[in-house]
Design a protein around this motif. Structure first.
Motif, PDB file in Angstrom:
ATOM      1  N   ASN A  12       0.826  -1.213   0.000  1.00 32.23           N
ATOM      2  CA  ASN A  12       0.000   0.000   0.000  1.00 32.23           C
ATOM      3  C   ASN A  12       0.859   1.261   0.000  1.00 32.23           C
ATOM      4  N   ARG A  13       1.940   1.238   0.759  1.00 31.98           N
ATOM      5  CA  ARG A  13       2.823   2.420   0.793  1.00 31.98           C
ATOM      6  C   ARG A  13       3.480   2.642  -0.567  1.00 31.98           C
ATOM      7  N   LEU A  14       3.943   1.564  -1.189  1.00 34.72           N
ATOM      8  CA  LEU A  14       4.560   1.693  -2.512  1.00 34.72           C
ATOM      9  C   LEU A  14       3.544   2.171  -3.544  1.00 34.72           C
ATOM     10  N   ALA A  15       2.310   1.695  -3.444  1.00 36.44           N
ATOM     11  CA  ALA A  15       1.279   2.117  -4.395  1.00 36.44           C
ATOM     12  C   ALA A  15       1.000   3.608  -4.264  1.00 36.44           C
ATOM     13  N   LEU A  18       3.912   5.519  -5.806  1.00 38.24           N
ATOM     14  CA  LEU A  18       3.909   5.458  -7.265  1.00 38.24           C
ATOM     15  C   LEU A  18       2.792   6.313  -7.865  1.00 38.24           C
ATOM     16  N   VAL A  19       1.632   6.349  -7.219  1.00 38.72           N
ATOM     17  CA  VAL A  19       0.537   7.196  -7.720  1.00 38.72           C
ATOM     18  C   VAL A  19       0.946   8.662  -7.690  1.00 38.72           C
ATOM     19  N   ALA A  20       1.600   9.091  -6.622  1.00 45.26           N
ATOM     20  CA  ALA A  20       2.044  10.481  -6.536  1.00 45.26           C
ATOM     21  C   ALA A  20       3.061  10.794  -7.632  1.00 45.26           C
ATOM     22  N   ILE A  21       3.999   9.872  -7.873  1.00 48.64           N
ATOM     23  CA  ILE A  21       5.004  10.095  -8.920  1.00 48.64           C
ATOM     24  C   ILE A  21       4.346  10.168 -10.294  1.00 48.64           C
ATOM     25  N   TYR A  98       7.596  10.460   2.857  1.00 54.02           N
ATOM     26  CA  TYR A  98       6.666  10.245   3.967  1.00 54.02           C
ATOM     27  C   TYR A  98       6.180   8.797   4.007  1.00 54.02           C
ATOM     28  N   GLN A  99       5.888   8.206   2.840  1.00 56.47           N
ATOM     29  CA  GLN A  99       5.445   6.817   2.807  1.00 56.47           C
ATOM     30  C   GLN A  99       6.536   5.875   3.313  1.00 56.47           C
ATOM     31  N   LEU A 100       7.783   6.196   3.008  1.00 57.16           N
ATOM     32  CA  LEU A 100       8.896   5.381   3.510  1.00 57.16           C
ATOM     33  C   LEU A 100       8.961   5.421   5.029  1.00 57.16           C
TER      34      LEU A 100
END
Length: 300
Positions: A12-15, A18-21, A98-100
């Motif tokens: 979920n954090r990676l998703a 990636l959506v933000a990027i 932040y997700q990291l």
């Protein structure tokens, strides 16, 4: 959490990152030419060209100050995608940083989660600082590399190769400036102590110096030191912060009982007035003989 829950949380954090990027990349695609002008400006200045990339492309002069070319039918599209993606990674840095941190934060105590905002607030400026430093070093790097051109030979500058160099330097410099933040994060999670980081100082200085020499292919030692110096300072700053955090952690643990030590119990009644005293009438009489008194002897 069990392992499956950790993997689901990581997904979920990676998703989200990636959506933000992707969103920022799509927006940056509309400013594709402006981004290219911004990144090619220092290199064009290094070869003595006063015109921008857009002016140079539209110029009808027979002897332009520089010749920038694009080879291949798909190269313009892949170039636009590459430039937009680079802008997306850089500008979306607050979100993926932040997700990291949010993936690591649940394993910390409640009072340590306040560092999440400090992590993002520090990481993004550090990344931008490294990218800006790379942008400033580009003219010197391009000038040194172009001087290797043999005399009497025209040097065509493929736009994709030029932007590859810019992208590589911006991302590598930006990530290198994140080194102290990574060390502090490992220290806060207990994976790395400040004393151990301090013991690495000789190897770190050598490694940072070698990295600066490779990243800035200039014969001028001042340019190499200008890159290595800030990273040295950031590394020792991270070591100092980690040592202070270790001291604070030891001081807090000293006030708590050890893992194999029982906590002291307070047996004092909350209100001594509520304790009913034992009177002489209610006490058992002393046993004067071998017979039981009221069915009990001294032992029972």
């Amino acid at each position: 959490m069990p392992l499956a829950e950790h993997l689901r949380e990581l997904r979920n954090r990676l998703a989200k990152a990636l959506v933000a990027i992707v969103v920022v990349t799509v927006v940056a695609a509309f400013f594709y030419n402006d981004i290219i002008n911004f990144f090619t400006e220092p290199i064009l200045k290094s070869v003595g060209c006063k015109e921008s990339f857009e002016e140079l492309a539209n110029s009808r002069s027979d002897s332009p100050c520089a010749q920038i070319t694009i080879n291949g039918l798909l190269t313009p599209f892949t170039l636009a995608l590459k430039v937009s993606l680079m802008a997306g990674v850089v500008l979306a840095a607050p979100v993926w940083l932040y997700q990291l941190w949010a993936f690591v934060a649940p394993g910390l105590h409640g009072h340590e989660k306040k560092y999440a905002y400090a992590f993002v607030a520090t990481g993004f400026p550090l990344f931008l600082g490294g990218a800006f430093f790379a942008y400033k070093v580009l003219p010197t790097t391009a000038k040194v590399l172009i001087e290797f051109t043999p005399f009497g030979v025209d040097n065509l500058l493929p736009l994709d190769d030029l932007l590859d160099l810019v992208t590589r330097m911006v991302i590598v410099f930006g990530l290198s400036f994140e080194l102290p933040l990574l060390l502090i994060m490992l220290n806060l999670t207990g994976a790395l102590s400040g004393r151990r980081m301090l013991g690495w100082w000789r190897g770190m200085i050598m490694g940072i110096t070698v990295f600066a020499a490779v990243a800035t292919p200039s014969t001028d030692p001042l340019t190499m030191m200008a890159l290595a110096g800030p990273i040295w300072i950031l590394y020792f700053t991270a070591v100092a912060v980690s040592l202070l955090n270790d001291r604070r952690r030891r001081r807090r643990e000293a006030l708590e009982p050890a893992d194999d030590e029982a906590s002291e119990l307070d047996l004092t009644p909350e209100d001594i007035g509520e304790v009913e005293p034992v009177t002489a009438q209610r006490a058992l009489p002393e046993q004067a003989g071998p017979d039981r008194v009221n069915g009990y002897d001294d032992v029972t």
